[in-house]
Design a protein around this motif. Sequence first.
Motif: not given
Length: 77
Positions: A69, A3, A1, A59-66
Amino acid sequence: MPTAFLEIVELPDGRIALRRAEDEETLVTLEFSADAREFLQGQHVEVAKAMLSAGLQMAGRLVEGELPESDGPRVLH
């Protein structure tokens, strides 16, 4: 998504919605039952803000790969 500025609004029917500031389309909607509203003593909007904030952080942590999955079944608590 991409910004975008997001806003949390209370809809005319009492639901709480997260949407892009420049768009009327709802991204996420929260609805509290009458019992929950009574229990929260009118603070349901504050609770909704906290819930949405936690979700956006995740969601931000998921996007950053933190966060890893998972391909397996998910247990929701």
